[in-house]
Design an enzyme around this catalytic site. Structure first.
Site, PDB file in Angstrom:
ATOM      1  N   GLU A  20      40.281  38.642  34.694  1.00 10.40           N
ATOM      2  CA  GLU A  20      40.036  37.860  35.913  1.00 10.40           C
ATOM      3  C   GLU A  20      39.855  36.395  35.524  1.00 10.40           C
ATOM      4  O   GLU A  20      40.228  35.496  36.254  1.00 10.40           O
ATOM      5  CB  GLU A  20      38.780  38.424  36.594  1.00 10.40           C
ATOM      6  CG  GLU A  20      38.506  37.915  37.971  1.00 10.40           C
ATOM      7  CD  GLU A  20      37.213  38.496  38.541  1.00 10.40           C
ATOM      8  OE1 GLU A  20      36.549  39.275  37.845  1.00 10.40           O
ATOM      9  OE2 GLU A  20      36.876  38.134  39.673  1.00 10.40           O
ATOM     10  N   ARG A  44      29.457  46.271  27.352  1.00  6.00           N
ATOM     11  CA  ARG A  44      28.596  47.114  28.204  1.00  6.00           C
ATOM     12  C   ARG A  44      29.076  48.551  28.279  1.00  6.00           C
ATOM     13  O   ARG A  44      28.288  49.475  28.498  1.00  6.00           O
ATOM     14  CB  ARG A  44      28.451  46.490  29.592  1.00  6.00           C
ATOM     15  CG  ARG A  44      27.546  45.273  29.559  1.00  6.00           C
ATOM     16  CD  ARG A  44      27.718  44.434  30.796  1.00  6.00           C
ATOM     17  NE  ARG A  44      29.067  43.897  30.859  1.00  6.00           N
ATOM     18  CZ  ARG A  44      29.385  42.717  31.362  1.00  6.00           C
ATOM     19  NH1 ARG A  44      28.450  41.961  31.855  1.00  6.00           N
ATOM     20  NH2 ARG A  44      30.621  42.307  31.384  1.00  6.00           N
TER      21      ARG A  44
HETATM   22  P1  AMP Z   1      39.126  43.525  34.459  1.00  5.06           P
HETATM   23  O1  AMP Z   1      39.975  43.631  33.235  1.00  5.06           O
HETATM   24  O2  AMP Z   1      39.516  42.363  35.312  1.00  5.06           O
HETATM   25  O3  AMP Z   1      39.063  44.823  35.247  1.00  5.06           O
HETATM   26  O4  AMP Z   1      37.673  43.169  33.974  1.00  5.06           O
HETATM   27  C1  AMP Z   1      36.823  44.130  33.609  1.00  5.06           C
HETATM   28  C2  AMP Z   1      35.854  43.634  32.574  1.00  5.06           C
HETATM   29  O5  AMP Z   1      35.406  42.287  32.776  1.00  5.06           O
HETATM   30  C3  AMP Z   1      34.674  44.509  32.614  1.00  5.06           C
HETATM   31  O6  AMP Z   1      34.315  44.819  31.279  1.00  5.06           O
HETATM   32  C4  AMP Z   1      33.611  43.691  33.290  1.00  5.06           C
HETATM   33  O7  AMP Z   1      32.421  43.797  32.565  1.00  5.06           O
HETATM   34  C5  AMP Z   1      34.090  42.260  33.269  1.00  5.06           C
HETATM   35  N1  AMP Z   1      34.164  41.643  34.598  1.00  5.06           N
HETATM   36  C6  AMP Z   1      35.268  41.144  35.198  1.00  5.06           C
HETATM   37  N2  AMP Z   1      34.986  40.617  36.387  1.00  5.06           N
HETATM   38  C7  AMP Z   1      33.670  40.806  36.575  1.00  5.06           C
HETATM   39  C8  AMP Z   1      32.765  40.484  37.631  1.00  5.06           C
HETATM   40  N3  AMP Z   1      33.176  39.879  38.762  1.00  5.06           N
HETATM   41  N4  AMP Z   1      31.478  40.824  37.486  1.00  5.06           N
HETATM   42  C9  AMP Z   1      31.062  41.437  36.350  1.00  5.06           C
HETATM   43  N5  AMP Z   1      31.850  41.764  35.317  1.00  5.06           N
HETATM   44  C10 AMP Z   1      33.148  41.442  35.423  1.00  5.06           C
END
Ligand code: AMP
Length: 175
Positions: free
Chosen positions: A100, A63
């Protein structure tokens, strides 16, 4: 005061409990991208915030690509694609990191920009910060300067901001 972009995001953001697995509240920004006025507002917001401070914009698969392409076009800046592991040819730099949900690997082709180029990193959602932290390391390892980080939505309870140091984070909406 709520910015025009924040008002659009708040109005259009969709949330899906237990997707893609139990316990995750998935935040879907596709309805924001699918509304032309809202999409223009978020692009103008991020491009405007960092105006004059970047030479290139790096989007994180997938995205982040949508944002980076539009911001790069708007700002007359170069566009870099930071891709998931195994998709880029030639000489690449790689970073492993925790999500996550699960683990992942991101890669960047080397030698695309002049050394010292100022690169803005963009993505849709900042959750734990692992993805953007890994991307920031790739940008710096490639010999570029991290100009800042722009995201549409910051999930504050996951404390991703704390993992990004003093990198100049701009978020349109924080939940
Ligand atoms: P992070 O590395 O945990 O900051 O995750 C960021 C990436 O995972 C981004 O590219 C988001 O698109 C996706 N992502 C992680 N958690 C979520 C969530 N709760 N809702 C939507 N996208 C998420």
């Amino acid at each position: 005061m709520t910015s025009p972009a924040a008002a659009q995001v708040n109005a259009l953001l969709a949330s899906y409990p237990d997707f893609p697995q139990p316990g995750i509240l998935f935040r879907d920004l596709n309805p924001v991208f699918a509304d032309s006025a809202a999409f223009r507002a978020i692009i103008d917001d991020i491009a405007g915030h960092f105006r004059g401070r970047f030479d290139a914009v790096a989007g994180i698969e997938a995205r982040g690509f949508l944002l980076a392409a539009a911001i790069g076009y708007s700002a007359d800046a170069a566009v870099l694609a930071v891709r998931k592991g195994g998709k880029l040819p030639g000489a690449v730099l790689a970073e492993e990191y925790e999500l996550e949900y699960g683990t992942a690997r991101l890669e960047l082709e080397i030698g695309q920009l002049a050394p010292g180029s100022r690169v803005l990193v963009v993505d849709d959602v900042l959750a734990t910060g692992g993805t953007i932290a890994a991307t920031s390391r790739l940008i710096e390892r490639a010999g570029y300067e991290l100009a800042g980080i722009g995201v549409v939505l910051e999930l504050g309870e996951l404390a991703g901001r704390a993992r990004l140091g003093d990198a100049g984070l701009h978020t349109i909406v924080a939940l």
